[in-house]
Write a protein that holds these residues in place. Structure first.
Motif, PDB file in Angstrom:
ATOM      1  N   UNK A 189      -3.703  -2.437  -8.320  1.00 26.80           N
ATOM      2  CA  UNK A 189      -4.681  -1.405  -8.645  1.00 26.80           C
ATOM      3  C   UNK A 189      -4.106  -0.016  -8.366  1.00 26.80           C
ATOM      4  N   UNK A 190      -4.373   0.888  -9.299  1.00 24.89           N
ATOM      5  CA  UNK A 190      -3.986   2.285  -9.130  1.00 24.89           C
ATOM      6  C   UNK A 190      -5.271   3.096  -8.995  1.00 24.89           C
ATOM      7  N   UNK A 242      -2.268   1.114  -5.033  1.00 19.31           N
ATOM      8  CA  UNK A 242      -1.474   2.333  -5.175  1.00 19.31           C
ATOM      9  C   UNK A 242      -2.438   3.503  -5.324  1.00 19.31           C
ATOM     10  N   UNK A 243      -2.528   4.309  -4.294  1.00 17.08           N
ATOM     11  CA  UNK A 243      -3.549   5.340  -4.174  1.00 17.08           C
ATOM     12  C   UNK A 243      -2.959   6.718  -4.480  1.00 17.08           C
ATOM     13  N   UNK A 300       0.842  -1.199   0.000  1.00 15.41           N
ATOM     14  CA  UNK A 300       0.000   0.000   0.000  1.00 15.41           C
ATOM     15  C   UNK A 300       0.873   1.242   0.000  1.00 15.41           C
ATOM     16  N   UNK A 301       0.438   2.244  -0.752  1.00 15.41           N
ATOM     17  CA  UNK A 301       1.092   3.542  -0.714  1.00 15.41           C
ATOM     18  C   UNK A 301       0.144   4.595  -1.235  1.00 15.41           C
ATOM     19  N   UNK A 331       2.751   5.674  -3.179  1.00 15.91           N
ATOM     20  CA  UNK A 331       2.190   4.813  -4.222  1.00 15.91           C
ATOM     21  C   UNK A 331       3.191   4.590  -5.346  1.00 15.91           C
ATOM     22  N   UNK A 332       3.919   5.647  -5.733  1.00 19.96           N
ATOM     23  CA  UNK A 332       4.953   5.493  -6.763  1.00 19.96           C
ATOM     24  C   UNK A 332       6.011   4.493  -6.306  1.00 19.96           C
TER      25      UNK A 332
END
Length: 367
Positions: free
Chosen positions: A227-228, A202-203, A167-168, A173-174
């Motif tokens: 998932x982005x 990846x949020x 998770x980020x 996220x990057x």
């Protein structure tokens, strides 16, 4: 009596196997999983007011937080009550080096090595395609975090954990995208166990690399394993600046040998089309040199104020950044606009945890 004991043992094994199978991560976007991970991610930011932090599910227990390394990078380990480990990578902080990591947007090959200091050379493979390129600033972040990440992954594996959620949010996220690639190729090389199950959320992710990196990432995580999540009102996923030149195409393309093609045309067409081609090609390459000068060469000097022994690599002449990952689009509606109206003075109005949590919860409830 012996037959009965054997039967009982077999039943016990079957039950354990069944429970274990049920506990394994499943592909596809899971709203509750994502909302819970937003709650976990919010705990990395001590400066956030409580109202900005999504709730933390009691199913998740904090285990470990890494030291601050690199350009103010940090990550935390949580474990879900069904024996799923969660790796959460912190995003940008208020510290200048953390912001420099984002702006240091020169591109480097997705496979190679990066000298972080006199004693640390980060050897990495993030794609199999030699045309794949990634953001050098976030590569520094990944290289700085990798030692503790791999130590904790191996420790969790030794304790029986096989399933990992990554998770980020934002810069985190990057880094999570790059980490997912890194883990995939370590598994391929036999440096990590092959029975690891890894799923990534990846949020609010910015663009981590070029088109060929995005192709590779989406291929290795195909069928719903990465998932982005993007709020369509958020400007951060639109960054870094992107520029496509003729050099960014696949080798087989109609622009590869334009001069030979033009020679077959009538003189007026040859002169006109040749002039347009040269202007477009030269100007795009000039823009690329400008991007590389300011977002590569000059930024590297500022980076070295925080990492004095860092050795800038040779950059690739490209800035063709692309989004990576299976997109989950959060589309602002009237209720959202009422809660989070556009405000030029609040540039992160649509980027924080609350707007993502609010939209996702309303728009992605299972039917």
């Amino acid at each position: 009596m012996k037959k009965l004991s054997v039967l009982v043992l077999l039943v016990q094994i079957a039950v354990v196997t069944c429970v274990s199978a049920q506990n394994r991560l499943q592909p596809g976007f899971n709203l509750q999983e994502y909302l819970d991970l937003l709650g976990v991610a919010g705990q990395q930011y001590d400066s956030l007011p409580p109202i900005e932090k999504p709730p933390v599910s009691p199913d998740y227990k904090f285990v470990y937080r890494s030291p601050v390394v690199g350009l103010f990078n940090r990550w935390a380990l949580w474990v879900r009550n069904d024996r799923v480990a969660v790796i959460d990578i912190r995003g940008t902080t208020v510290d200048v080096p953390s912001w420099l990591e984002n702006f240091y947007a020169a591109m480097v090959p997705a496979t190679g090595s990066l000298t972080l200091n006199d004693s640390t050379k980060f050897e990495y493979q993030l794609a199999s395609d030699p045309k794949a390129l990634v953001h050098v600033g976030w590569l520094i972040g990944l290289g700085s975090l990798a030692p503790t990440l791999l130590t904790q992954i191996r420790a969790q594996y030794a304790s029986g954990v096989r399933d990992f959620l990554l998770m980020g949010h934002s810069q985190g996220a990057a880094l999570t995208i790059l980490l997912r690639s890194h883990l995939h190729y370590l598994i391929q090389k036999g440096e990590l166990p092959k029975d690891l199950v890894i799923k990534a959320y990846c949020s609010a992710a910015p663009k981590p690399g070029n088109l060929f990196y995005a192709y590779d990432y989406e291929f290795i995580t195909r069928n719903g394993w990465a998932h982005t999540i993007v709020n369509a009102a958020d400007w951060v996923p639109e960054t870094p600046f992107s520029l496509q030149t003729l050099d960014d195409f696949n080798t087989t393309n109609p622009f590869h040998d334009v001069k030979s093609t033009l020679k077959k045309q009538p003189l007026p067409v040859r002169l006109y089309a040749g002039t347009i081609y040269r202007k477009l090609n030269n100007r795009s390459k000039k823009s690329q040199r400008t991007f590389e000068k300011y977002l590569g060469g000059l930024l590297s000097k500022l980076i070295r104020k925080s990492l004095p022994q860092y050795q800038p690599p040779t950059y690739v002449h490209s800035s063709n950044y692309m989004r990576a990952g299976s997109p989950i689009v959060l589309q602002p509606d009237e209720a959202y606009r009422q809660e989070f109206p556009d405000d030029p003075k609040k540039v992160f109005q649509h980027h924080g945890f609350r707007p993502y949590y609010s939209l996702a919860k309303r728009q992605y409830q299972p039917e």
